[in-house]
Design an enzyme around this catalytic site. Sequence first.
Site, PDB file in Angstrom:
ATOM      1  N   ILE A  21      21.578  53.668  61.659  1.00  0.00           N
ATOM      2  CA  ILE A  21      21.650  54.782  62.618  1.00  0.00           C
ATOM      3  C   ILE A  21      20.257  55.082  63.178  1.00  0.00           C
ATOM      4  O   ILE A  21      20.072  55.261  64.385  1.00  0.00           O
ATOM      5  CB  ILE A  21      22.267  56.038  61.959  1.00  0.00           C
ATOM      6  CG1 ILE A  21      23.722  55.736  61.542  1.00  0.00           C
ATOM      7  CG2 ILE A  21      22.214  57.240  62.899  1.00  0.00           C
ATOM      8  CD1 ILE A  21      24.378  56.808  60.675  1.00  0.00           C
ATOM      9  N   GLN A  85      16.879  60.774  58.979  1.00  0.00           N
ATOM     10  CA  GLN A  85      17.977  59.864  58.603  1.00  0.00           C
ATOM     11  C   GLN A  85      17.722  59.198  57.258  1.00  0.00           C
ATOM     12  O   GLN A  85      18.634  58.636  56.653  1.00  0.00           O
ATOM     13  CB  GLN A  85      18.148  58.753  59.663  1.00  0.00           C
ATOM     14  CG  GLN A  85      18.219  59.237  61.099  1.00  0.00           C
ATOM     15  CD  GLN A  85      19.359  60.192  61.355  1.00  0.00           C
ATOM     16  OE1 GLN A  85      20.499  59.901  60.991  1.00  0.00           O
ATOM     17  NE2 GLN A  85      19.072  61.335  61.956  1.00  0.00           N
ATOM     18  N   TYR A 153      25.992  61.196  45.230  1.00  0.00           N
ATOM     19  CA  TYR A 153      25.602  61.139  46.650  1.00  0.00           C
ATOM     20  C   TYR A 153      26.071  62.398  47.381  1.00  0.00           C
ATOM     21  O   TYR A 153      25.293  63.044  48.096  1.00  0.00           O
ATOM     22  CB  TYR A 153      26.198  59.885  47.304  1.00  0.00           C
ATOM     23  CG  TYR A 153      26.008  59.830  48.803  1.00  0.00           C
ATOM     24  CD1 TYR A 153      24.759  59.541  49.363  1.00  0.00           C
ATOM     25  CD2 TYR A 153      27.067  60.090  49.676  1.00  0.00           C
ATOM     26  CE1 TYR A 153      24.585  59.504  50.744  1.00  0.00           C
ATOM     27  CE2 TYR A 153      26.896  60.055  51.053  1.00  0.00           C
ATOM     28  CZ  TYR A 153      25.655  59.759  51.586  1.00  0.00           C
ATOM     29  OH  TYR A 153      25.483  59.732  52.946  1.00  0.00           O
ATOM     30  N   ASN A 182      32.050  58.336  58.510  1.00  0.00           N
ATOM     31  CA  ASN A 182      32.194  56.868  58.611  1.00  0.00           C
ATOM     32  C   ASN A 182      31.681  56.266  59.916  1.00  0.00           C
ATOM     33  O   ASN A 182      32.464  55.824  60.767  1.00  0.00           O
ATOM     34  CB  ASN A 182      33.659  56.453  58.423  1.00  0.00           C
ATOM     35  CG  ASN A 182      34.141  56.775  57.031  1.00  0.00           C
ATOM     36  OD1 ASN A 182      34.462  57.929  56.735  1.00  0.00           O
ATOM     37  ND2 ASN A 182      34.134  55.799  56.143  1.00  0.00           N
ATOM     38  N   ARG A 221      40.574  57.026  57.786  1.00  0.00           N
ATOM     39  CA  ARG A 221      39.258  57.637  57.985  1.00  0.00           C
ATOM     40  C   ARG A 221      39.048  57.948  59.469  1.00  0.00           C
ATOM     41  O   ARG A 221      39.652  57.322  60.325  1.00  0.00           O
ATOM     42  CB  ARG A 221      38.150  56.658  57.534  1.00  0.00           C
ATOM     43  CG  ARG A 221      38.168  56.308  56.053  1.00  0.00           C
ATOM     44  CD  ARG A 221      37.694  57.472  55.198  1.00  0.00           C
ATOM     45  NE  ARG A 221      37.726  57.202  53.769  1.00  0.00           N
ATOM     46  CZ  ARG A 221      38.735  57.505  52.946  1.00  0.00           C
ATOM     47  NH1 ARG A 221      39.824  58.066  53.422  1.00  0.00           N
ATOM     48  NH2 ARG A 221      38.649  57.251  51.655  1.00  0.00           N
ATOM     49  N   ASP A 314      38.321  57.581  45.618  1.00  0.00           N
ATOM     50  CA  ASP A 314      38.559  57.518  47.061  1.00  0.00           C
ATOM     51  C   ASP A 314      39.559  58.592  47.458  1.00  0.00           C
ATOM     52  O   ASP A 314      40.638  58.685  46.864  1.00  0.00           O
ATOM     53  CB  ASP A 314      39.189  56.160  47.440  1.00  0.00           C
ATOM     54  CG  ASP A 314      38.177  55.206  48.042  1.00  0.00           C
ATOM     55  OD1 ASP A 314      37.001  55.600  48.163  1.00  0.00           O
ATOM     56  OD2 ASP A 314      38.566  54.076  48.371  1.00  0.00           O
TER      57      ASP A 314
HETATM   58  P1  NAD Z   1      20.677  52.867  56.321  1.00  0.00           P
HETATM   59  O1  NAD Z   1      20.606  52.498  54.866  1.00  0.00           O
HETATM   60  O2  NAD Z   1      20.895  51.774  57.290  1.00  0.00           O
HETATM   61  O3  NAD Z   1      19.404  53.697  56.747  1.00  0.00           O
HETATM   62  C1  NAD Z   1      18.666  54.500  55.867  1.00  0.00           C
HETATM   63  C2  NAD Z   1      17.202  54.234  56.126  1.00  0.00           C
HETATM   64  O4  NAD Z   1      16.418  55.086  55.268  1.00  0.00           O
HETATM   65  C3  NAD Z   1      16.786  52.796  55.811  1.00  0.00           C
HETATM   66  O5  NAD Z   1      16.018  52.265  56.874  1.00  0.00           O
HETATM   67  C4  NAD Z   1      15.958  52.927  54.547  1.00  0.00           C
HETATM   68  O6  NAD Z   1      14.995  51.897  54.395  1.00  0.00           O
HETATM   69  C5  NAD Z   1      15.352  54.302  54.729  1.00  0.00           C
HETATM   70  N1  NAD Z   1      14.924  54.893  53.463  1.00  0.00           N
HETATM   71  C6  NAD Z   1      15.623  54.942  52.286  1.00  0.00           C
HETATM   72  N2  NAD Z   1      14.890  55.522  51.338  1.00  0.00           N
HETATM   73  C7  NAD Z   1      13.700  55.877  51.904  1.00  0.00           C
HETATM   74  C8  NAD Z   1      12.520  56.483  51.430  1.00  0.00           C
HETATM   75  N3  NAD Z   1      12.408  56.868  50.153  1.00  0.00           N
HETATM   76  N4  NAD Z   1      11.494  56.686  52.285  1.00  0.00           N
HETATM   77  C9  NAD Z   1      11.587  56.276  53.579  1.00  0.00           C
HETATM   78  N5  NAD Z   1      12.677  55.669  54.087  1.00  0.00           N
HETATM   79  C10 NAD Z   1      13.720  55.472  53.259  1.00  0.00           C
HETATM   80  O7  NAD Z   1      21.853  53.946  56.407  1.00  0.00           O
HETATM   81  P2  NAD Z   1      22.544  54.619  57.663  1.00  0.00           P
HETATM   82  O8  NAD Z   1      23.989  54.285  57.590  1.00  0.00           O
HETATM   83  O9  NAD Z   1      21.784  54.334  58.908  1.00  0.00           O
HETATM   84  O10 NAD Z   1      22.410  56.158  57.285  1.00  0.00           O
HETATM   85  C11 NAD Z   1      21.470  57.034  57.886  1.00  0.00           C
HETATM   86  C12 NAD Z   1      21.701  58.436  57.339  1.00  0.00           C
HETATM   87  O11 NAD Z   1      23.022  58.858  57.634  1.00  0.00           O
HETATM   88  C13 NAD Z   1      21.573  58.551  55.830  1.00  0.00           C
HETATM   89  O12 NAD Z   1      20.986  59.793  55.544  1.00  0.00           O
HETATM   90  C14 NAD Z   1      23.002  58.538  55.334  1.00  0.00           C
HETATM   91  O13 NAD Z   1      23.142  59.189  54.103  1.00  0.00           O
HETATM   92  C15 NAD Z   1      23.673  59.295  56.455  1.00  0.00           C
HETATM   93  N6  NAD Z   1      25.111  59.040  56.588  1.00  0.00           N
HETATM   94  C16 NAD Z   1      25.541  57.816  57.020  1.00  0.00           C
HETATM   95  C17 NAD Z   1      26.899  57.596  57.171  1.00  0.00           C
HETATM   96  C18 NAD Z   1      27.425  56.272  57.660  1.00  0.00           C
HETATM   97  O14 NAD Z   1      28.643  56.160  57.796  1.00  0.00           O
HETATM   98  N7  NAD Z   1      26.587  55.276  57.928  1.00  0.00           N
HETATM   99  C19 NAD Z   1      27.826  58.614  56.858  1.00  0.00           C
HETATM  100  C20 NAD Z   1      27.336  59.844  56.423  1.00  0.00           C
HETATM  101  C21 NAD Z   1      25.985  60.048  56.318  1.00  0.00           C
END
Ligand code: NAD
Length: 352
Positions: A21, A85, A153, A182, A221, A314
């Site tokens: 994202i 993010q 989480y 999602n 979902r 789930d």
């Molecule tokens: P992703 O794993 O692709 O991106 C997360 C990024 O955070 C990665 O680039 C990772 O290297 C970086 N990161 C992790 N730990 C770190 C740290 N300690 N310091 C610096 N950077 C760090 O995941 P995503 O799907 O792009 O998710 C982005 C955000 O959205 C997250 O907070 C996730 O919890 C939230 N989220 C995602 C979804 C989804 O469906 N993808 C749903 C709900 C929430």
Amino acid sequence: MENRRIIEKSKILVTGGAGFIGSNLVDRLLDQGNEVVCLDNFATGKRDNLDLALQNEKFTLIEGDIRNYEDCVKAVKGCDYVLHQAALGSVPRSIKDPMTTTDVNIGGFVKMLHAAAEEKVKRFVYAASSSTYGDSKALPKVEHRIGNALSPYAITKYVDELYAKNFSDLYGIETIGLRYFNVFGRRQDPNGAYAAVIPLFVKKLMSHESPVINGDGTYSRDFTYVENVIQANQLAAVTCTDRMKERAQEYYKEHEQKNTWADSNGVLAEVFNVAFGERTDLNELTHSLKENLSKFDGSIVFVDIVHGPTRAGDIPHSLASIEKGRSLLGYDPRFSIRDGIKEATEWYWENI
Ligand code: NAD
């Protein structure tokens, strides 16, 4: 038009900007002529995701960790907005290793939030999660009605919301949490033990292996294409506080909900669902993936689908109400799951 409101002429910190994202946000913000800083430790993010950004002189990459306060301070310096993010995603990962997930998702969150408050950014927008609804069976999910958390989480993401509100009250920083449902789209990682269902199934189908649906495929979902998430982040950053306050009064009254900030002189601290507002079950989803990928390789249509046992923890169904975002932010998701799957499968076909 309201939903055209975008971030312009600003300096933005995108934490986790090398991730799925985050990198989509980085590219869009640069396209719009902004200055963008990315703080990422590449725990799950990839350098490839920043290929385009690294060619742009308005882009700065800080390889660092949100658990390190100095990195947070350095990254947020001079920024107008933070789009936070960075986190360790995945429910199963958090069940396997709750301590690291907690360190990053709560410890790192608080450090980044604190650094942003000290820097007096205009607004701190952060990735919250639909997992906060936990075991609540109510559909659609409405922001003020949550259940019991089902994973470490989910707890971390809810605790972040509590911290954000508390920091708004204590230190005057405006915060908006976006509970993503999602999310899918280009650059979502299909590899590794914690891959999400859409990229995982796409990769399987592309290599003519059978995707395994947990259960009979009737679980559903609210799959959300990443373009809608980009729109929500921009609106969350730029929507004027007074305008939001005005609409919040009406929204809360109409929905007979407790007003969390807009009644008082409180500082903005809100959470919003970010979804499309429609539910798709796993059988429909898999069928649609097969259909779209068959345009590139006709034999994919013959790949069998396998059903396995349901996965513990789930929830059967998830569907968001997006009314609050519509009312207060003017959120208007343009990409249906159908549009999103078409674009995403095209991207995967060319890129993996
Ligand atoms: P992703 O794993 O692709 O991106 C997360 C990024 O955070 C990665 O680039 C990772 O290297 C970086 N990161 C992790 N730990 C770190 C740290 N300690 N310091 C610096 N950077 C760090 O995941 P995503 O799907 O792009 O998710 C982005 C955000 O959205 C997250 O907070 C996730 O919890 C939230 N989220 C995602 C979804 C989804 O469906 N993808 C749903 C709900 C929430």
